[in-house]
Scaffold this motif. Structure first.
Motif, short mmCIF file in Angstrom:
data_model
loop_
_atom_site.label_atom_id
_atom_site.label_comp_id
_atom_site.label_asym_id
_atom_site.label_seq_id
_atom_site.Cartn_x
_atom_site.Cartn_y
_atom_site.Cartn_z
N UNK A 105 36.71 51.90 21.45
CA UNK A 105 37.68 52.78 20.82
C UNK A 105 38.14 52.16 19.50
N UNK A 106 37.17 51.75 18.69
CA UNK A 106 37.47 50.99 17.48
C UNK A 106 36.38 51.23 16.44
N UNK A 107 36.75 51.01 15.19
CA UNK A 107 35.80 51.03 14.08
C UNK A 107 35.21 49.64 13.93
N UNK A 108 34.00 49.56 13.41
CA UNK A 108 33.39 48.26 13.21
C UNK A 108 32.77 48.17 11.83
N UNK A 109 32.68 46.94 11.35
CA UNK A 109 31.90 46.60 10.16
C UNK A 109 31.03 45.41 10.51
N UNK A 110 29.79 45.40 10.02
CA UNK A 110 28.92 44.27 10.21
C UNK A 110 28.00 44.14 9.00
N UNK A 111 27.55 42.91 8.76
CA UNK A 111 26.59 42.71 7.67
C UNK A 111 25.80 41.42 7.92
N UNK A 112 24.71 41.26 7.15
CA UNK A 112 23.91 40.07 7.20
C UNK A 112 22.79 40.13 8.23
N UNK A 113 21.92 39.12 8.22
CA UNK A 113 20.84 39.03 9.18
C UNK A 113 19.93 40.24 9.15
N UNK A 114 19.65 40.78 10.33
CA UNK A 114 18.78 41.96 10.46
C UNK A 114 19.56 43.27 10.55
N UNK A 115 20.84 43.24 10.21
CA UNK A 115 21.65 44.45 10.25
C UNK A 115 21.10 45.47 9.25
N UNK A 116 21.04 46.72 9.65
CA UNK A 116 20.62 47.81 8.77
C UNK A 116 21.58 48.98 8.91
N UNK A 117 21.72 49.81 7.89
CA UNK A 117 22.63 50.95 7.98
C UNK A 117 22.12 51.96 9.02
N UNK A 118 23.05 52.62 9.69
CA UNK A 118 22.67 53.68 10.60
C UNK A 118 22.14 54.88 9.80
N UNK A 119 21.51 55.82 10.51
CA UNK A 119 20.93 56.99 9.86
C UNK A 119 21.98 57.81 9.12
N UNK A 120 23.24 57.71 9.56
CA UNK A 120 24.30 58.50 8.95
C UNK A 120 24.50 58.14 7.48
N UNK A 121 24.09 56.96 7.06
CA UNK A 121 24.27 56.55 5.67
C UNK A 121 23.24 57.18 4.75
N UNK A 122 22.08 57.54 5.30
CA UNK A 122 21.01 57.98 4.42
C UNK A 122 20.65 56.85 3.48
N UNK A 123 20.60 57.15 2.20
CA UNK A 123 20.34 56.11 1.20
C UNK A 123 21.62 55.60 0.55
N UNK A 124 22.78 56.08 1.05
CA UNK A 124 24.06 55.73 0.44
C UNK A 124 24.68 54.48 1.03
N UNK A 125 25.91 54.22 0.59
CA UNK A 125 26.64 53.03 1.02
C UNK A 125 28.06 53.37 1.44
#
Length: 549
Positions: A277-297
């Motif tokens: 029941x929370x928002x998350x942020x992650x970065x680095x390593x093998x992390x990739x954007x979910x499909x919801x991002x498309x090509x955006x940020x």
């Protein structure tokens, strides 16, 4: 030039956000003009001189609110971290607070707590200052493009634990004060790290809350390390004492930062996790954007499902109060429960034997736990009554501590202490070890029941004749029903006692540290332990006669 690995210079933690990038509309509107301009200036300097790095992309969560706040609250749980990581939990009008993992060993731990504020006008000598720092919190100035005050505490936060961070502001004497608190939700203990101060302005903390994830150094501790944190329960408390939820939420990862992010430029992700029941942020390593991002940020985020209409909070609680009178001044000390909502303000009242209030003082100081009140009082029995208002504007139950203005009602000497309810005497049972409890026994001729009472600096030391070098001690016990013990003589307040006449030939025996009363509780048999208990008005269990042996 390349940015140095100065983990403790907070202002650089936010600098990377805008290095050469055009921030998203959500980010621009979430920050105050002063904060936004500072970040822009940082970016201009950096882009002209930066070298290539491989830092994980800087990221923002922006929570939009309708009104200015006197209090902001937000929870964080870090699940993956590495050195050179900053998890900013509360970015607000001109300042920021959060937790950080640093390779700097100067603080005794890599996992520190920070709270910092920019100057309103460094050039005009309108500076941010720290009006209070907790023990072990370090305060100093930071400089560069944007100057201000920074504080660091070796808090030793840990991964996979939820923490609740709160900012509480108030205006007084033409200044704006902002206190930073953090609560470890695994044990519910609160900690007040610092109070920052600037000249009073029209608003308090501003409207919005931003959270920030940054890998601030992209060379040694770079984007190869995954960093991830969850955020939830972002709240504003308005000046009208109304709880307010965010009306919209958005995520953005820095754009046009390829020169800095290198191979990790698209190693970011964010979203809402229903299980947490929370928002998350992650970065680095093998992390990739979910499909919801498309090509955006950037990404709009849904409503937090179980946030509710108001936060679930406790009410501030006073554990004990003690008071004494000496040379025309009343000294009052109180202890608050660290697992309940922190103190914001306090009210101390002095009452006479008839229960009438003869003096009142008020303090808007979250850290205050004692008061010295100049007050001429006639000889007699008095009570100090303390009430606190917590940071959420809730009023505690009042707690009292008795004292007498007769400076030496009992002369130094050797006495028996006889409990009114039981008729039995205080007895150490012949035990001389540290931490041993004291008991009730039928009155007899024994050194175990002879107590040497000595008046020193407004309080009494009480020592058994059969236990040389030992004195009655609270052993830091504060709960009702906790033990009264013997311990080697020392100068601590644990061994300082008030003997307050009850007006009928008996005395209350009150410990200075916890403000509790010696009580026979329900013990009536020989060997029953004497314990601490809060004042029970008129109780014979708390009344003792002090008689020559």
């Amino acid at each position: 030039m390349k940015l140095k690995q100065l983990n403790y210079i907070f202002v650089f933690l936010l600098a990377f956000l805008c290095m050469g990038c055009k921030k998203s509309e959500g980010l621009e509107t979430s920050l105050t003009d002063s904060a936004s301009n500072k970040l822009k200036n940082f970016g201009k300097t950096s882009v002209a001189s930066a070298g290539s790095e491989n830092a994980a992309p800087s990221q923002y969560l922006t929570f939009t609110f309708a009104n200015d706040a006197i209090l902001k609250m937000h929870k964080v749980k870090v699940t993956q971290s590495a050195n050179s990581s900053y998890f900013s939990v509360l970015i607000y009008d001109g300042a920021y607070a959060g937790i950080q993992q640093t390779s700097d060993i100067a603080y005794g731990t890599p996992n520190v707590l920070i709270s910092s504020m920019w100057d309103p006008s460094t050039a005009g000598n309108v500076l941010a200052t720290a009006s209070y720092i907790a023990p072990n919190t370090i305060s100093s100035r930071f400089g560069g493009e944007g100057d201000g005050v920074k504080t660091i505490n070796p808090y030793r936060w840990t991964v996979n634990v939820w923490y609740n961070m709160v900012l509480r502001s108030w205006k007084e004497n033409n200044k704006l004060y902002i206190a930073t608190f953090i609560q470890n939700l695994s044990d519910n203990k609160w900690f007040h790290t610092a109070t920052l101060t600037i000249p009073e302005r029209s608003n308090f903390l501003g409207k919005n809350i931003d959270a920030f994830l940054e890998n601030w150094e992209g060379f040694q501790y770079d984007g190869r390390y995954v960093r991830k944190a969850f955020f939830k329960d972002a709240w504003n408390l308005t000046e009208g004492n109304q709880w307010e939820k965010h009306s919209s939420r958005a995520f953005s990862a820095n754009a046009n930062d390829l020169y800095r992010n290198g191979i990790y430029d698209r190693a970011f992700n964010a979203g809402y996790d229903a299980n947490e029941d929370a928002y998350f942020m992650e970065h680095g390593g093998n992390v990739t954007p979910s499909a919801a991002f498309g090509s955006g940020r950037t990404l709009d985020l849904p409503v937090q499902t179980n946030q509710g209409s108001a936060p679930i909070i406790t009410t501030g609680t006073i554990s004990s109060v003690s008071a004494s009178y000496n040379s025309g001044s009343v000294t009052v000390n109180w202890v608050v429960d660290q697992t309940k909502s922190p103190q914001f303000s306090s009210k101390v009242e002095i009452l006479n034997a008839a229960g009438a209030v003869v003096n009142t003082v008020n303090y808007n100081l979250p850290e205050k736990r004692s008061a010295i009140i100049p007050l001429a009082l006639a000889n007699g029995n008095y009570t100090a009554r303390v009430t606190i208002t917590d940071i959420f504007n809730q009023v505690s139950t009042a707690v009292v501590g008795a004292f007498t203005t007769n400076p030496t009602p009992i002369a130094n000497g050797t006495y028996k202490l006889v409990n009114l309810a039981t008729g039995k005497s205080l007895d150490n049972n012949g035990v001389t070890t540290n931490g041993s409890g004291v008991r009730l026994y039928t009155t007899k001729v024994s050194n175990n029941q002879k107590w040497v009472i000595t008046f020193v600096n407004g309080y009494y030391r009480i020592s058994c004749l059969s236990a040389a070098g030992k004195s009655l001690d609270s052993s830091n016990n504060t709960a009702d029903g906790s033990a009264v013990v013997q311990y080697s003589d020392n100068s601590g307040t644990n061994q300082q006692w008030s003997l307050v006449s009850t007006g009928d030939g008996y005395y209350h025996i009150i410990n200075r540290t916890n403000g509790k009363y010696l009580d026979s509780v329900n013990g009536t048999t020989n060997g029953s332990l004497v314990k601490f208990w809060s004042l029970t008005s008129g109780s014979s269990k708390q009344k003792w006669s002090i008689v020559t042996p």
